[in-house]
Design an enzyme around this catalytic site. Sequence first.
Site, mmCIF file in Angstrom:
data_model
loop_
_atom_site.group_PDB
_atom_site.id
_atom_site.type_symbol
_atom_site.label_atom_id
_atom_site.label_comp_id
_atom_site.label_asym_id
_atom_site.label_seq_id
_atom_site.Cartn_x
_atom_site.Cartn_y
_atom_site.Cartn_z
ATOM 1 N N HIS A 74 -5.634 -33.380 18.003
ATOM 2 C CA HIS A 74 -4.417 -34.348 18.293
ATOM 3 C C HIS A 74 -3.244 -33.224 18.922
ATOM 4 O O HIS A 74 -2.164 -33.866 18.888
ATOM 5 C CB HIS A 74 -3.994 -35.281 17.415
ATOM 6 C CG HIS A 74 -5.000 -36.154 16.783
ATOM 7 N ND1 HIS A 74 -5.059 -37.417 17.097
ATOM 8 C CD2 HIS A 74 -5.958 -35.933 15.813
ATOM 9 C CE1 HIS A 74 -6.233 -37.912 16.788
ATOM 10 N NE2 HIS A 74 -6.721 -37.119 15.715
ATOM 11 N N GLU A 100 -4.902 -6.680 14.746
ATOM 12 C CA GLU A 100 -4.123 -5.253 14.467
ATOM 13 C C GLU A 100 -5.596 -4.247 14.532
ATOM 14 O O GLU A 100 -5.011 -3.241 14.605
ATOM 15 C CB GLU A 100 -3.661 -5.189 12.891
ATOM 16 C CG GLU A 100 -2.787 -4.191 12.715
ATOM 17 C CD GLU A 100 -1.734 -4.303 11.442
ATOM 18 O OE1 GLU A 100 -2.369 -4.113 10.260
ATOM 19 O OE2 GLU A 100 -0.534 -4.564 11.369
ATOM 20 N N GLY A 110 -4.941 -1.944 4.797
ATOM 21 C CA GLY A 110 -4.120 -3.050 4.553
ATOM 22 C C GLY A 110 -4.765 -4.306 4.724
ATOM 23 O O GLY A 110 -5.091 -5.159 3.973
ATOM 24 N N ARG A 111 -5.219 -4.502 5.822
ATOM 25 C CA ARG A 111 -6.088 -5.698 6.503
ATOM 26 C C ARG A 111 -7.169 -6.118 6.004
ATOM 27 O O ARG A 111 -7.837 -7.156 6.164
ATOM 28 C CB ARG A 111 -5.745 -6.017 7.833
ATOM 29 C CG ARG A 111 -6.331 -4.814 8.544
ATOM 30 C CD ARG A 111 -6.151 -4.960 10.190
ATOM 31 N NE ARG A 111 -6.531 -3.614 10.818
ATOM 32 C CZ ARG A 111 -5.841 -2.448 11.219
ATOM 33 N NH1 ARG A 111 -4.657 -2.471 10.518
ATOM 34 N NH2 ARG A 111 -6.475 -1.472 11.720
ATOM 35 N N LYS A 122 9.489 -0.815 14.022
ATOM 36 C CA LYS A 122 9.823 -0.517 12.519
ATOM 37 C C LYS A 122 11.050 0.557 12.513
ATOM 38 O O LYS A 122 12.049 0.381 12.040
ATOM 39 C CB LYS A 122 8.904 -0.012 11.640
ATOM 40 C CG LYS A 122 7.804 -0.936 11.331
ATOM 41 C CD LYS A 122 6.962 -0.299 10.117
ATOM 42 C CE LYS A 122 5.738 -1.219 9.877
ATOM 43 N NZ LYS A 122 4.568 -0.504 8.905
ATOM 44 N N GLU A 170 10.797 -4.590 4.260
ATOM 45 C CA GLU A 170 10.675 -6.002 3.986
ATOM 46 C C GLU A 170 10.148 -6.364 2.892
ATOM 47 O O GLU A 170 11.019 -7.170 1.829
ATOM 48 C CB GLU A 170 9.554 -6.895 4.807
ATOM 49 C CG GLU A 170 9.817 -7.262 6.403
ATOM 50 C CD GLU A 170 9.323 -5.991 7.172
ATOM 51 O OE1 GLU A 170 9.091 -4.768 6.676
ATOM 52 O OE2 GLU A 170 8.938 -6.110 8.339
ATOM 53 N N LYS A 192 0.903 -1.229 -0.173
ATOM 54 C CA LYS A 192 0.089 -0.008 -0.270
ATOM 55 C C LYS A 192 0.757 1.273 0.034
ATOM 56 O O LYS A 192 0.817 2.180 -0.871
ATOM 57 C CB LYS A 192 -0.861 -0.105 1.192
ATOM 58 C CG LYS A 192 -1.989 1.150 1.426
ATOM 59 C CD LYS A 192 -2.722 0.788 2.440
ATOM 60 C CE LYS A 192 -3.502 2.204 2.584
ATOM 61 N NZ LYS A 192 -4.612 1.981 3.792
HETATM 62 O O1 F6P Z 1 2.677 -3.959 9.960
HETATM 63 C C1 F6P Z 1 1.897 -2.870 9.779
HETATM 64 C C2 F6P Z 1 1.450 -2.768 8.360
HETATM 65 O O2 F6P Z 1 1.309 -1.404 8.006
HETATM 66 C C3 F6P Z 1 0.180 -3.384 7.955
HETATM 67 O O3 F6P Z 1 -0.964 -2.812 8.429
HETATM 68 C C4 F6P Z 1 0.244 -3.720 6.524
HETATM 69 O O4 F6P Z 1 -1.005 -4.459 6.096
HETATM 70 C C5 F6P Z 1 1.572 -4.216 6.221
HETATM 71 O O5 F6P Z 1 2.402 -3.312 7.235
HETATM 72 C C6 F6P Z 1 2.127 -3.945 4.820
HETATM 73 O O6 F6P Z 1 2.032 -2.297 4.461
HETATM 74 P P1 F6P Z 1 2.201 -2.291 2.925
HETATM 75 O O7 F6P Z 1 1.143 -2.725 2.223
HETATM 76 O O8 F6P Z 1 2.109 -0.707 3.196
HETATM 77 O O9 F6P Z 1 3.547 -2.581 2.469
#
Ligand code: F6P
Length: 591
Positions: free
Chosen positions: A429, A398, A312-313, A555, A246, A240
């Site tokens: 199990h 979240e 995002g979620r 972060k 990452e 987003k």
């Molecule tokens: O970990 C926080 C967060 O902002 C989430 O809410 C989001 O889904 C994820 O990181 C990834 O963010 P982006 O889509 O901006 O890479």
Amino acid sequence: MSHQHFVPPAEQDLTTLYEWEKLVEHAERFTTSLGTPTAVDTGDTLNLRKLFQEQPGRASDMTFQCGPLRVDLSKNLIDPSGLNLLVNLARSKKVEDYRVAMFEGQQINTTEQRSVLHTALRLPVDRDLTVEDAEGNTQDIAADVHQVLGRMRDFAKALRSGQWQGISGHTIKHVVNIGIGGSDLGPAMAAEALRPYQTAGITPHFISNVDPAHLEAVLDQLEQQGKIGAESTLFVVASKTFNTAETLANAHAARRWLLARLERTGVDVSTEEQVRQITAKHFVAVSTHQEEVEEFGIDPKNMFEFWDWVGGRYSVDSSIGLTLMAAIGPRDFTNFLEGFYDVDKHFSSEPLEMNVPVLMALLGVWYTSLLGAQSHAVLPYSQDLDRFPAYLQQLMMESNGKSVRLDGSAVTTPTGEIYWGEPGTNGQHAFMQLVHQGTHLIPVDFIGFVNPHVDHADATGAHSMHDMLMSNLFAQSRVLAFGKTAEELREESLDEALIAHKVMPGNRPSTTILGDKLTPRTLGALIALYEHIAFVQGVLWGINSFDQWGVELGKAQATALLDLLHGESAVDTGDSSTDDLIHHYRSRRER
Ligand code: F6P
């Protein structure tokens, strides 16, 4: 058209409401019967055996249809008067007004001044939604959504038909989604859940973790395709913000891998222009941030947009679902969206007393804030829903892992359900012993499907494996609810010394959600159900379910510590534990 400006009503503390006080009294009638060795209590305490005896039509009274889902709430620890109090609590907390505000696009995400409009992502093409912001700018949301959906469909069709080819003319067989959190969990979960719908020979892959092992594991699978591995692979960089550390690390590493592999097959990668052309054939982006996408080298015409009013979620049904659409095709993606819309219609129109997301949200608050439950298990009796609990963890935790309310004041009850789970029967199990006989109250959501995609005979040949699976689901919810008493065990002439160990306390709550089959539409409905549960719980607790400030400091500190992990500079982070960890890491790190 609606005006987005939203003024949250003055916070009315949940615990000061009449219904809450009554619910506190009511809760005592359950708490005295929890964890006792006999399921059949006497006196005033409430338990499930008694509730079912007193209310012969309890199962049908408490079973509701929610889009394609049949939801049985009857094995929950609540009686009709308690349910009534919970529904009135929702009315007092103005759930209906907030619901209208969300669907209209008012800025209910007050800490980020954003609308919350994931429901617009599944509006049918003939529905209209135009939203006006405080400055008077209007956005034709429905038109924008369908314009992007159209571009996604064209792209997916080009991939699936072989019209879109890699730099050396190979059709695309592997689509690798690079993203994390909401830009990974939804499409990864859904692609697995809809495995039987992957019909065009395109295999979806997902890389999320910055642990290089994740990248390697996926690249290894591509390597196994031989020299066409790279040539038939397309990467979808999904972010987003397009600044998630990452995702950018993985995307750059993936491009380096791609260039190196292509070079080996004789592709010229020596000039900037060549790299640009290769990127254009092998990388697309999904984002709200065009500038950052261009900076990475992806042509904006290969970018699929979404908007800041999609959290995002809550984004699996936006262009974040591009990898999913590539794998299952545009028609089944549309069916997926229809499932969401089925539940949106139910949620926005059913009275609270019959509104499944509202009732499930209320029960979650009842268990968490009044009966002291510390977690909530979700157990899909479906191997294809393996990643559904992980998906729900982000969606629910979240969203509602907050301890201050909209006005900044501290919450006065526990908030935020802790979700966990695994597919049944594996869980039986592993951890179900604790759920049946342990000391914790753990409400369970069982999810199952009447029909499998494929079936096999059991060991005897007399039954089907799917029937075995479902008989386990039904048995688990039954044993949790009704248990087995000492008297019942004695009637079986059990050794007296074992009776205390073998008593099954029962009175442990569960909800059973059944769909006819795990189709795209059913899956969309299931996701929308939990999205709305998260929303209603946020309203009840008075918190903002749509921000996530709690993830930011970690972060920032990771970025600040990164430089200290190598080199000789002095380490002084301000605490001796972190200093020592970094010294140890440096001294043992092999480079
Ligand atoms: O970990 C926080 C967060 O902002 C989430 O809410 C989001 O889904 C994820 O990181 C990834 O963010 P982006 O889509 O901006 O890479």
